[in-house]
Design a protein around this motif. Structure first.
Motif, PDB file in Angstrom:
ATOM      1  N   ILE A 127       0.843  -1.206   0.000  1.00 33.58           N
ATOM      2  CA  ILE A 127       0.000   0.000   0.000  1.00 33.58           C
ATOM      3  C   ILE A 127       0.877   1.253   0.000  1.00 33.58           C
ATOM      4  N   LEU A 128       1.888   1.255   0.861  1.00 29.25           N
ATOM      5  CA  LEU A 128       2.757   2.426   0.962  1.00 29.25           C
ATOM      6  C   LEU A 128       3.613   2.598  -0.295  1.00 29.25           C
ATOM      7  N   GLU A 129       4.084   1.500  -0.868  1.00 33.08           N
ATOM      8  CA  GLU A 129       4.862   1.587  -2.109  1.00 33.08           C
ATOM      9  C   GLU A 129       4.002   2.107  -3.253  1.00 33.08           C
ATOM     10  N   ALA A 130       2.728   1.694  -3.271  1.00 33.71           N
ATOM     11  CA  ALA A 130       1.810   2.210  -4.291  1.00 33.71           C
ATOM     12  C   ALA A 130       1.617   3.714  -4.121  1.00 33.71           C
ATOM     13  N   GLY A 131       1.557   4.167  -2.869  1.00 31.64           N
ATOM     14  CA  GLY A 131       1.440   5.598  -2.605  1.00 31.64           C
ATOM     15  C   GLY A 131       2.659   6.361  -3.089  1.00 31.64           C
ATOM     16  N   LEU A 132       3.848   5.790  -2.902  1.00 34.78           N
ATOM     17  CA  LEU A 132       5.072   6.425  -3.384  1.00 34.78           C
ATOM     18  C   LEU A 132       5.086   6.517  -4.904  1.00 34.78           C
ATOM     19  N   THR A 133       4.652   5.440  -5.555  1.00 37.60           N
ATOM     20  CA  THR A 133       4.612   5.432  -7.016  1.00 37.60           C
ATOM     21  C   THR A 133       3.651   6.492  -7.544  1.00 37.60           C
ATOM     22  N   THR A 134       2.489   6.606  -6.893  1.00 40.40           N
ATOM     23  CA  THR A 134       1.506   7.621  -7.288  1.00 40.40           C
ATOM     24  C   THR A 134       2.062   9.020  -7.099  1.00 40.40           C
ATOM     25  N   GLN A 135       2.771   9.228  -5.988  1.00 39.94           N
ATOM     26  CA  GLN A 135       3.368  10.542  -5.721  1.00 39.94           C
ATOM     27  C   GLN A 135       4.385  10.902  -6.798  1.00 39.94           C
ATOM     28  N   GLU A 136       5.258   9.972  -7.152  1.00 37.04           N
ATOM     29  CA  GLU A 136       6.278  10.235  -8.162  1.00 37.04           C
ATOM     30  C   GLU A 136       5.646  10.551  -9.514  1.00 37.04           C
ATOM     31  N   SER A 137       4.579   9.830  -9.856  1.00 37.89           N
ATOM     32  CA  SER A 137       3.890  10.089 -11.126  1.00 37.89           C
ATOM     33  C   SER A 137       3.267  11.475 -11.130  1.00 37.89           C
ATOM     34  N   ARG A 138       2.701  11.869 -10.000  1.00 31.83           N
ATOM     35  CA  ARG A 138       2.077  13.188  -9.887  1.00 31.83           C
ATOM     36  C   ARG A 138       3.122  14.290  -9.997  1.00 31.83           C
ATOM     37  N   HIS A 139       4.257  14.090  -9.355  1.00 30.73           N
ATOM     38  CA  HIS A 139       5.327  15.088  -9.411  1.00 30.73           C
ATOM     39  C   HIS A 139       5.915  15.219 -10.807  1.00 30.73           C
ATOM     40  N   LYS A 140       5.983  14.102 -11.529  1.00 28.61           N
ATOM     41  CA  LYS A 140       6.578  14.124 -12.870  1.00 28.61           C
ATOM     42  C   LYS A 140       5.788  15.002 -13.832  1.00 28.61           C
ATOM     43  N   ILE A 141       4.487  15.148 -13.588  1.00 25.86           N
ATOM     44  CA  ILE A 141       3.674  15.997 -14.466  1.00 25.86           C
ATOM     45  C   ILE A 141       4.137  17.452 -14.353  1.00 25.86           C
ATOM     46  N   GLY A 142       4.351  17.931 -13.117  1.00 29.51           N
ATOM     47  CA  GLY A 142       4.823  19.300 -12.920  1.00 29.51           C
ATOM     48  C   GLY A 142       6.222  19.502 -13.472  1.00 29.51           C
ATOM     49  N   ILE A 143       7.089  18.513 -13.248  1.00 32.46           N
ATOM     50  CA  ILE A 143       8.455  18.600 -13.778  1.00 32.46           C
ATOM     51  C   ILE A 143       8.429  18.654 -15.298  1.00 32.46           C
ATOM     52  N   SER A 144       7.631  17.787 -15.899  1.00 31.15           N
ATOM     53  CA  SER A 144       7.545  17.732 -17.360  1.00 31.15           C
ATOM     54  C   SER A 144       6.993  19.023 -17.943  1.00 31.15           C
ATOM     55  N   PHE A 145       6.083  19.676 -17.206  1.00 33.39           N
ATOM     56  CA  PHE A 145       5.490  20.928 -17.687  1.00 33.39           C
ATOM     57  C   PHE A 145       6.574  21.982 -17.889  1.00 33.39           C
ATOM     58  N   PHE A 146       7.423  22.171 -16.893  1.00 35.83           N
ATOM     59  CA  PHE A 146       8.459  23.203 -16.989  1.00 35.83           C
ATOM     60  C   PHE A 146       9.598  22.779 -17.912  1.00 35.83           C
ATOM     61  N   GLU A 147       9.882  21.486 -17.986  1.00 36.10           N
ATOM     62  CA  GLU A 147      10.891  21.027 -18.939  1.00 36.10           C
ATOM     63  C   GLU A 147      10.420  21.257 -20.373  1.00 36.10           C
ATOM     64  N   ALA A 148       9.131  20.991 -20.621  1.00 32.13           N
ATOM     65  CA  ALA A 148       8.583  21.229 -21.957  1.00 32.13           C
ATOM     66  C   ALA A 148       8.614  22.716 -22.292  1.00 32.13           C
ATOM     67  N   ALA A 149       8.248  23.566 -21.318  1.00 39.82           N
ATOM     68  CA  ALA A 149       8.281  25.014 -21.543  1.00 39.82           C
ATOM     69  C   ALA A 149       9.703  25.473 -21.854  1.00 39.82           C
ATOM     70  N   GLY A 150      10.688  24.888 -21.162  1.00 42.49           N
ATOM     71  CA  GLY A 150      12.078  25.227 -21.426  1.00 42.49           C
ATOM     72  C   GLY A 150      12.542  24.800 -22.799  1.00 42.49           C
ATOM     73  N   GLY A 151      11.907  23.767 -23.350  1.00 41.99           N
ATOM     74  CA  GLY A 151      12.244  23.333 -24.704  1.00 41.99           C
ATOM     75  C   GLY A 151      11.575  24.179 -25.776  1.00 41.99           C
ATOM     76  N   TYR A 152      10.337  24.582 -25.517  1.00 37.76           N
ATOM     77  CA  TYR A 152       9.590  25.366 -26.519  1.00 37.76           C
ATOM     78  C   TYR A 152      10.039  26.822 -26.577  1.00 37.76           C
TER      79      TYR A 152
END
Length: 258
Positions: A127-152
């Motif tokens: 259960i806790l490992e699933a929570g960690l995986t969900t957290q990392e996936s959620r954080h990656k969206i924000g990271i990807s947003f600014f990385e994409a903006a930096g590319g465009y």
């Protein structure tokens, strides 16, 4: 506030603008409203296209994480976990129920509730490992947003410059204004490269760092929860958790006596 983010942003801008002034430039030469609109509007538009619509509301939250210091305190968490371990060892797991209301971190509270409820350790871990995986996936969206903006952003700067040059070439009859018009056209490239390398990409890097830091601490919490549930000796738990924080129990005692 996260001082490193603010100080870095200020230093970056001061370095760019200050260097320009040292070369004899004037502030008015750096301002171009049309270039600003093309670069910023085009960058945000292109980035939003690649972002799920339901995530757009989180943009202020991502900025808040980058500019504020809301990271978990690893040493404070370490002390809390050791205290829980010692209390569980002396008074039993059910004694930890009185501590639940004092826990601010949702991940730790969830884990301790599973322990108190007598959940199987393997299920607790999954259960806790699933929570960690969900957290990392959620954080990656924000990271990807600014990385994409930096590319465009640099590309939008080039597009803005090309558009400006098209306008210049369409008015070659006015030779007196030709040089200033060409210079104004290149402002868009300056904006595009500057936004990418002073704002968007550094913010992505900061979010990535905070994601790794939070994940690392929560992995420590997960190990501690499983150890507490299995009745492990607090002294052994200290050895185990100290590896997560990069110090030994002897160093911890030395720090406490200073």
């Amino acid at each position: 506030m996260d001082l490193s983010t603010i100080i870095g942003l200020i230093l970056g801008l001061l370095g760019l603008i200050g260097g320009f002034f040292l070369e004899g430039g004037h502030f008015s030469a750096l301002w171009g409203l049309s270039a600003f609109c093309i670069v910023l509007g085009g960058t945000l538009g292109a980035t939003i296209i690649g972002t799920p619509f339901d995530q757009l509301k989180n943009i202020p939250k991502w900025l808040g994480i980058a500019f504020t210091n809301r990271a978990l305190n690893g040493e404070a968490m370490y002390s809390t976990l050791i205290r829980f371990s010692e209390k569980a060892r002396q008074e039993g797991l059910l004694s930890l129920e009185s501590e639940l209301d004092k826990i601010d971190d949702e991940f730790l509270r969830q884990g301790m509730q599973l322990v108190i409820d007598g959940t199987d350790p393997d299920i607790t871990r999954s259960i806790l490992e699933a929570g960690l995986t969900t957290q990392e996936s959620r954080h990656k969206i924000g990271i990807s947003f600014f990385e994409a903006a930096g590319g465009y952003s640099p590309t939008m700067g080039i597009i803005g410059t090309v558009m400006g040059l098209i306008h210049v070439l369409g008015n070659l009859s006015d030779a007196d204004k030709l040089a200033s018009a060409i210079a104004a056209a290149f402002i868009a490239t300056l904006y595009g490269v500057s936004f990418a390398n002073v704002f968007f990409l550094p913010l992505a890097a900061k979010l990535k760092f905070k994601d790794k830091s939070e994940t690392h601490i929560k992995e420590m919490v997960l190990d501690a929860i499983i150890s507490i549930q299995s009745g492990e000796n607090p002294a052994i738990l200290k050895e185990k958790l100290s590896t997560h924080l990069g110090f030994t129990p002897s160093e911890e005692k030395a720090a406490e006596t200073e």
